[in-house]
Design an enzyme around this catalytic site. Structure first.
Site, PDB file in Angstrom:
ATOM      1  N   PHE A  99     -41.226  62.730  47.202  1.00 30.73           N
ATOM      2  CA  PHE A  99     -41.312  62.009  45.798  1.00 30.73           C
ATOM      3  C   PHE A  99     -40.407  63.358  44.482  1.00 30.73           C
ATOM      4  CE2 PHE A  99     -45.556  62.228  44.709  1.00 30.73           C
ATOM      5  CZ  PHE A  99     -45.518  62.361  43.587  1.00 30.73           C
ATOM      6  N   GLU A 141     -40.400  57.206  50.567  1.00 33.94           N
ATOM      7  CA  GLU A 141     -40.389  55.406  49.765  1.00 33.94           C
ATOM      8  C   GLU A 141     -40.561  55.061  48.434  1.00 33.94           C
ATOM      9  OE1 GLU A 141     -44.332  56.579  51.224  1.00 33.94           O
ATOM     10  OE2 GLU A 141     -42.838  57.201  51.621  1.00 33.94           O
ATOM     11  N   SER A 149     -47.600  67.617  50.623  1.00 37.78           N
ATOM     12  CA  SER A 149     -48.734  67.847  50.039  1.00 37.78           C
ATOM     13  C   SER A 149     -49.768  69.559  51.556  1.00 37.78           C
ATOM     14  CB  SER A 149     -50.091  66.823  49.815  1.00 37.78           C
ATOM     15  OG  SER A 149     -50.093  66.674  51.026  1.00 37.78           O
ATOM     16  N   CYS A 184     -44.279  71.258  42.710  1.00 37.10           N
ATOM     17  CA  CYS A 184     -45.278  71.963  43.100  1.00 37.10           C
ATOM     18  C   CYS A 184     -45.404  73.744  42.281  1.00 37.10           C
ATOM     19  CB  CYS A 184     -44.847  72.121  45.051  1.00 37.10           C
ATOM     20  SG  CYS A 184     -43.281  72.471  45.304  1.00 37.10           S
TER      21      CYS A 184
END
Length: 500
Positions: free
Chosen positions: A150, A177, A227, A282
């Protein structure tokens, strides 16, 4: 009327048939503005079938055909960058300037894909034996898939599908989503540029869609960013199903500040890298390691700068930081701050409970700064993915290096110093895939590859750059002998082939 985001299959919109939809919220208001169709197994199969059919011709297409379409796509993407940035802000919440930066970084990989003819050049050795030549070529895999996060709804898909398609593959994208609109708009623009139907497909959904892509026998490779637990699952599952996998996981990126560093520059960098995009990167700096007596001064400089950050809706030009993606994520991030003191950290700035007037239901959180954080604290151990910066103290470079290398993550890291020898030593000794020297977020340019070490990467290939080209192709070596008309027959020889 609530907007509905559907799939993109075979070059056109495909309305969701499963009857299952997910909510998409405006993070600045908390309001559900959109519903996104969740794909069934059958809908994923339809997307893969469309990609498989398109591959029959696209995989054989000329480099000139592919690059001409990519150049047109690049021009359209450039012309529509504001529109795409607005879609990102509406569903992710990041400020418009940050969303524009995301599109610009994605464009870098489109640039690389436009020059794919150079990346795909083979090798030729002539006369390796009498009238024997050996050549090495690279060929596409077939249907490949991308599963994207996302936090960069345009950039990360653009790190994947332009390069894969330029190499001759067809692509099925499963975006997050939580903010799906940007990916569909990218597919529409690529189609407008002349991409044949079925070469790029977009299916939305949850674990049902992901697991089907990981198991589908016609999907030859899977790219993933997200992740670490999910990256490990993607790698294990897809590999077990015989697929090539690049799965980029989480991070806990450290910024080492030595006593000789320019502390104003280091503080500017720490604040920018920790709180940009509300920490939902990240490659965000989430841990500063201060060496020696500079710690107090550095923390004060960081605090002074952090307190001035303007937090507000992403579509407000005055805003420097927007909300978090969901209320659930906001609450999880806040829990690390509220529990920090009990674990031994000093809470310098507490951003929990922050709201914006007129947008009280938005997913807001303020800036948090934690000092003297123990390595045992959850705020240090976990990837928080929010605007929380931890400061750790060490007495020596060696102690700091051991601390950084002791982390299970190895995505990115940075050192701030004026000492070239110390910087050179650090870049060789630190266990991370990307290193910045006086650069806080060392994301490589498009023609170098992006990827970490340890629990930040599962698989052998980094993303984009040369690694990306190699991931989306497979090598073949051809050994050729053409007889000269003057040659006499050599007869049968059962011995090992000779190279002389």
């Amino acid at each position: 009327m609530t907007k509905i985001v559907n799939h993109w299959i075979g070059g056109k919109t495909a309305e969701g048939a499963s009857g299952t939809y997910g909510p998409v919220t405006d993070p600045a208001t908390g309001e559900v503005t959109t519903k996104v169709a969740f794909a069934s197994v059958e809908e994923v199969d339809a997307a893969v079938a469309a990609a498989n059919e398109a591959y029959l011709s696209w995989g054989q297409s000329s480099l000139a055909t592919r690059t001409s379409i990519l150049f047109r796509f690049r021009a359209l993407l450039d012309a529509h960058r504001d529109e795409i940035a607005e879609l990102i802000t509406a569903e992710h919440g990041k400020v418009h300037s940050d969303a524009l930066g995301e599109v610009a970084r994605g464009l870098e990989i489109v640039d690389l894909a436009c020059g794919i003819n150079v990346q795909l050049k083979g090798e030729l050795s002539t006369q390796v034996a009498s009238r024997v030549d050996v050549s090495s070529i690279r060929q596409p895999l077939g249907v490949v898939a991308g599963i994207t996060p996302f936090n960069f709804p345009a950039m990360v898909p653009l790190w994947m599908f332009p390069l894969a398609i330029a190499c001759g593959n067809t692509f099925v994208l499963k975006p997050s989503e939580k903010d799906p609109s940007a990916s569909v708009r990218l597919a529409e623009l690529f189609s407008e540029a002349g991409l044949p139907d079925g070469v790029l497909n977009v299916v939305h959904g949850d674990k049902v869609a992901v697991d089907r892509l990981l198991a589908h026998p016609d999907v030859k490779a899977v790219s993933f960013v997200g992740s670490t637990p999910i990256a490990r699952h993607i790698h294990t599952t897809a590999s077990a199903n015989g697929k090539r996998v690049q799965a980029l996981g989480g991070a806990k990126n450290h910024m080492l500040v030595l006593p000789d560093a320019d502390l104003d520059a280091a503080a500017d960098a720490a604040v920018s890298a920790a709180y940009g995009s509300a920490g939902e990167r990240c490659m965000a700096i989430s841990a500063v390691v201060a060496v020696g007596a500079i710690g107090d001064t550095l923390v004060e400089k960081i605090r002074e700068r952090a307190e001035k950050i303007k937090i507000g809706p992403g579509n407000d030009p005055a805003s420097e930081m927007g909300p978090l993606i969901t209320a659930t994520h906001r609450d999880k991030v806040a829990s690390y701050v509220t529990g920090a003191a009990a674990e031994g950290a000093e809470v310098v700035l507490d951003g929990t409970g922050y709201t914006v007037d007129g947008h009280e239901n938005g997913h807001w959180i303020g800036i948090s700064l934690l000092d003297r954080v123990p390595t045992t604290a959850a705020a240090y151990r976990d990837e928080i993915f929010g605007p929380v910066l931890c400061v750790l103290r060490t007495e020596t470079y060696e102690e700091a290096l051991d601390l950084i290398n002791g982390s299970p993550y190895g995505n990115g890291t940075a050192i701030f110093t004026r000492d070239g020898g110390a910087a050179r030593r650090f870049q060789l000794e630190v266990q991370a895939g990307m290193v910045g020297v006086n650069v806080p977020i060392p994301v490589p340019v498009g023609y170098h590859s992006f990827g970490g070490w340890k629990d930040s990467l599962f698989g052998d290939h980094h993303i984009y750059g040369n690694d990306g080209t190699h991931f989306y192709t497979r090598g073949k070596v051809v050994t050729t002998r053409w007889p000269d008309p003057a040659d006499a027959p050599t007869g049968v020889d059962l011995g090992f082939p000779r190279n002389h």
